[in-house]
Enzyme design. Structure first.
Site, short mmCIF file in Angstrom:
data_model
loop_
_atom_site.label_atom_id
_atom_site.label_comp_id
_atom_site.label_asym_id
_atom_site.label_seq_id
_atom_site.Cartn_x
_atom_site.Cartn_y
_atom_site.Cartn_z
N GLN A 13 0.83 -1.21 0.00
CA GLN A 13 0.00 0.00 0.00
C GLN A 13 0.86 1.26 0.00
O GLN A 13 0.65 2.16 -0.82
CB GLN A 13 -0.91 -0.02 1.24
CG GLN A 13 -1.93 1.10 1.25
CD GLN A 13 -2.42 1.43 2.66
OE1 GLN A 13 -1.93 0.89 3.65
NE2 GLN A 13 -3.39 2.32 2.73
N TYR A 142 3.00 -7.42 16.04
CA TYR A 142 3.39 -6.34 15.12
C TYR A 142 3.96 -5.16 15.91
O TYR A 142 5.04 -4.65 15.61
CB TYR A 142 2.14 -5.92 14.33
CG TYR A 142 2.34 -4.74 13.41
CD1 TYR A 142 3.22 -4.80 12.33
CD2 TYR A 142 1.60 -3.56 13.61
CE1 TYR A 142 3.37 -3.71 11.49
CE2 TYR A 142 1.74 -2.48 12.76
CZ TYR A 142 2.63 -2.56 11.70
OH TYR A 142 2.77 -1.48 10.87
N1 SER Z 1 -2.21 0.28 9.77
C1 SER Z 1 -1.45 -0.56 10.66
C2 SER Z 1 -2.24 -1.69 11.14
O1 SER Z 1 -3.43 -1.52 11.31
C3 SER Z 1 -0.97 0.24 11.82
O2 SER Z 1 0.33 0.61 11.58
O3 SER Z 1 -1.72 -2.73 11.40
#
Ligand code: SER
Length: 315
Positions: A13, A142
């Site tokens: 993206q 993450y």
């Molecule tokens: N857009 C990302 C996510 O939702 C956040 O950094 O994982």
């Protein structure tokens, strides 16, 4: 010296749109895009290389071949998909970054961009106007990998003088390329489905406020940070960037102003809600404003209008 840039993870993206902006700025032949797969569309004069960022030998050959002066590392596994494959997320997000940092040192590549995220905050971080420095206890894989990555970036700068720069992106909203498995993706899906079906079933609750940003602002911020004189860059972990904070209910209201028949419903029990609940609702970005003159261009109404216009033209 002329700059040569390699973007790793250029099909994603943000990578797709950064590649467009960087090619415009530095010239098509000076920006090499790379990803694990060939892109769907590619201009005849664009240079693309297939690479897995975890293949350090392959990456080294790529760097030796093109001799970049700047590397943008965008290959990552985001928050929602990361929870399904925690081991893989850790491996890609950490070892990908380490491979790039180490090869840049080894080959004398001076400048690196690496994105962090609002996911570095956690349940004990301030909920509103989360400052640059505060309690950070992310509990998604993450977020954990991004926070560890930030520490690595700061370490490589302090210890080896590597010019690594980073932004904690809010949820980035765009129409050119689909997002890749994040918690903030609802704010993109909503536009696609509003136009295709006239309705959207949201996986976050109506009042879940999160920091978001339109892609134009995210790209502009990235170029601005990378252009800033090194001595102005006080933050070598990653810069907070505030963006626009809104809830699903607020974005639905905004879409209704343009598409009056739009209807929003909510699905309960989605695992992404638990991730969103640990992130701040809004971010304080005073360091970015002071250090490299950051200011936002797109508010919620302007972004919604631009998204809808662009998606209509794309149809
Ligand atoms: N857009 C990302 C996510 O939702 C956040 O950094 O994982």
């Amino acid at each position: 010296m002329k700059d040569t840039i390699i973007i790793i993870g250029s099909n994603g993206q943000i990578g797709t749109e950064l590649a467009i902006a960087l090619r415009k700025k530095f010239g098509v032949s000076n920006v090499i895009t790379s990803d694990i797969r060939e892109p769907q569309h590619r201009g005849s004069d664009e240079i693309f290389e297939t690479i897995n960022v975890l293949d350090k030998e392959g990456l080294k050959k790529l760097f030796v071949k093109h001799k970049p002066t700047q590397v943008y590392l965008l290959a990552a596994m985001l928050s929602a998909v990361g929870e399904q494959y925690p081991q893989k997320a850790w491996d890609l997000n950490m070892n990908g970054l380490l491979n790039v940092l180490d090869l840049c040192l080894e080959l004398g590549i001076k400048k690196v961009f690496w994105p962090s995220s609002i996911a570095v905050f956690g349940p004990h971080s301030p909920k509103t106007a989360a400052p640059q420095y505060c309690t950070m206890d992310p509990n998604s894989i993450y977020g954990i990998s991004k926070l560890a990555g930030e520490r690595l970036c700061e370490y490589y700068h302090a210890k080896y003088g590597l010019d690594v720069r980073s932004i904690r992106y809010p949820g980035v909203i765009s129409w050119k390329t689909a997002p890749g498995g994040g918690t903030t993706d609802y704010a993109i899906h909503i536009f696609f489905e509003a136009l295709a079906k006239g309705s959207y079933a949201c996986f976050l609750s109506a009042d879940t406020a999160l920091p978001m940003m339109y892609m134009d602002d995210a790209v502009r911020a990235t170029l601005q940070l990378m252009d800033a004189p090194a001595e102005n860059i006080r933050v070598r972990s990653s810069y907070n960037l505030g963006g626009i904070s809104f809830t699903p209910a607020m974005i639905a209201t905004e879409i209704k102003k343009i598409l009056p028949n739009f209807e929003m419903s909510y699905i309960e029990g989605d695992p992404r809600q638990a991730i969103a609940d640990t992130w701040p609702e809004s971010i304080d970005d005073e360091y970015a404003r002071k250090d490299w003159n950051w200011s936002l261009a797109f508010d919620l109404p302007k972004m919604a209008e631009d998204m809808i216009n662009n998606l209509k033209n794309k149809q």
